[in-house]
Scaffold this motif. Structure first.
Motif, short mmCIF file in Angstrom:
data_model
loop_
_atom_site.label_atom_id
_atom_site.label_comp_id
_atom_site.label_asym_id
_atom_site.label_seq_id
_atom_site.Cartn_x
_atom_site.Cartn_y
_atom_site.Cartn_z
N ALA A 149 -43.67 33.95 40.86
CA ALA A 149 -43.00 34.00 42.16
C ALA A 149 -42.19 32.75 42.46
CB ALA A 149 -44.04 34.22 43.26
N GLY A 150 -42.31 31.74 41.61
CA GLY A 150 -41.55 30.52 41.81
C GLY A 150 -42.22 29.53 42.75
N PHE A 151 -43.53 29.70 43.00
CA PHE A 151 -44.25 28.80 43.91
C PHE A 151 -44.90 27.62 43.18
CE2 PHE A 151 -45.03 32.81 46.59
CZ PHE A 151 -43.85 32.62 47.29
N VAL A 152 -45.24 27.82 41.93
CA VAL A 152 -46.00 26.83 41.17
C VAL A 152 -45.34 26.62 39.82
CG1 VAL A 152 -48.25 26.32 40.11
CG2 VAL A 152 -48.16 27.41 42.35
N GLU A 153 -45.46 25.42 39.29
CA GLU A 153 -44.91 25.11 37.98
C GLU A 153 -45.79 24.05 37.32
OE1 GLU A 153 -41.04 23.49 38.64
OE2 GLU A 153 -41.79 21.70 39.67
N PRO A 154 -45.73 23.92 36.01
CA PRO A 154 -46.47 22.83 35.36
C PRO A 154 -46.04 21.48 35.92
CG PRO A 154 -45.72 24.42 33.73
CD PRO A 154 -45.05 24.78 35.02
N ARG A 155 -46.98 20.57 36.08
CA ARG A 155 -46.67 19.26 36.66
C ARG A 155 -45.68 18.50 35.78
NH1 ARG A 155 -49.01 16.55 40.59
NH2 ARG A 155 -50.67 18.11 40.68
N ILE A 156 -45.82 18.64 34.48
CA ILE A 156 -44.90 17.98 33.55
C ILE A 156 -43.94 19.03 33.00
CG2 ILE A 156 -44.73 16.75 31.36
CD1 ILE A 156 -47.43 15.53 31.92
N PRO A 157 -42.63 18.87 33.22
CA PRO A 157 -41.65 19.86 32.75
C PRO A 157 -41.58 19.90 31.24
CG PRO A 157 -40.54 17.90 33.58
CD PRO A 157 -42.00 17.72 33.89
N MET A 158 -42.17 20.91 30.65
CA MET A 158 -42.34 20.94 29.21
C MET A 158 -41.01 21.00 28.47
SD MET A 158 -44.69 23.49 26.88
CE MET A 158 -43.67 24.93 27.24
N LEU A 159 -40.07 21.82 28.94
CA LEU A 159 -38.82 21.98 28.22
C LEU A 159 -38.03 20.68 28.16
CD1 LEU A 159 -36.86 23.82 26.75
CD2 LEU A 159 -35.88 24.45 28.97
N GLY A 160 -37.90 20.01 29.31
CA GLY A 160 -37.14 18.77 29.32
C GLY A 160 -37.79 17.69 28.47
#
Length: 219
Positions: A149-160
């Motif tokens: 839903a776009g409310f939560v994401e991993p704390r560390i941006p894995m792709l970048g």
């Protein structure tokens, strides 16, 4: 050679800082546009997802009770008080089976496992046994839907972080080593580190999730 891993760590740290700083600013802006008090629920989000949002990526234990109340509101179970006890009746043929989520099914199964073999009702509290067996699955599904839903994401941006790690490892391997196996090892390490960091770093709210949390707290 000692400086090589240190340099890579510095680059990773700078990359994480550059990526997360704009996100924090957007989160503050999103929170600032939320009214202090809301008279109505901000949306019809699933209670398990709301629990993850309120918990900033972690589902609090009270989310299970909210899921049970949602099941009662939708007619999947019937809740009524008898003195100081609560009696729960389960609808054997619910009409909106297709609308049920995995967290709904987990709570329904937990309640049903506590039912009286004769009446089929559940008398509590408690209305379910220990949550230890199914709580991890509940959290996993709730968090997955919060991420979707776009409310939560991993704390560390894995792709970048992965892009930075691969570039840093490639430059380091080419500059210092000429062996193919060493080069491959550096690349594999650069790919594995972001996955490890993302898993250990936990989860956080996105700017949209920050605004959603503020709305539910205002309700």
């Amino acid at each position: 050679l000692v400086a090589v891993p240190f340099g890579i760590c510095v680059v990773i740290g700078l990359a994480i800082g550059l990526v997360t700083r704009p996100r924090r600013v957007r989160a503050e802006v999103a929170r600032a546009h939320v009214p202090a008090v809301l008279a109505e629920p901000p949306d019809d989000a699933d209670p398990a997802v709301v629990g993850v949002v309120i918990g900033r990526g972690r589902a609090p234990a009270r989310a299970v009770a909210a899921t049970a109340l949602s099941l009662a509101h939708r007619g999947l179970i019937d809740l009524h008080e008898v003195g100081d006890r609560v009696v729960v009746s389960i609808d054997p043929t619910p009409s909106d089976r297709a609308a049920r989520t995995a967290t709904d099914d987990l709570v329904l199964q937990a309640i049903a496992s506590h039912a009286d073999p004769v009446t089929g009702d559940v008398v509590g509290p408690p209305i379910w046994r220990s949550v230890d067996d199914w709580w991890p699955a509940y959290v996993e599904d709730a968090r997955a839907r919060a991420i979707e839903a776009g409310f939560v994401e991993p704390r560390i941006p894995m792709l970048g972080v992965m892009v930075v790690c691969v570039l840093a490892a490639t430059v380091t391997a080419i500059a210092l080593f000429w062996y193919t196996l060493v080069f491959i090892g550096f690349i594999l390490l650069a790919i594995g580190i972001p996955h490890l960091l993302a898993r250990l770093g936990g989860y956080r709210l996105t700017p949209r999730g920050t605004a959603e949390r503020a709305r539910w707290l205002a309700f």
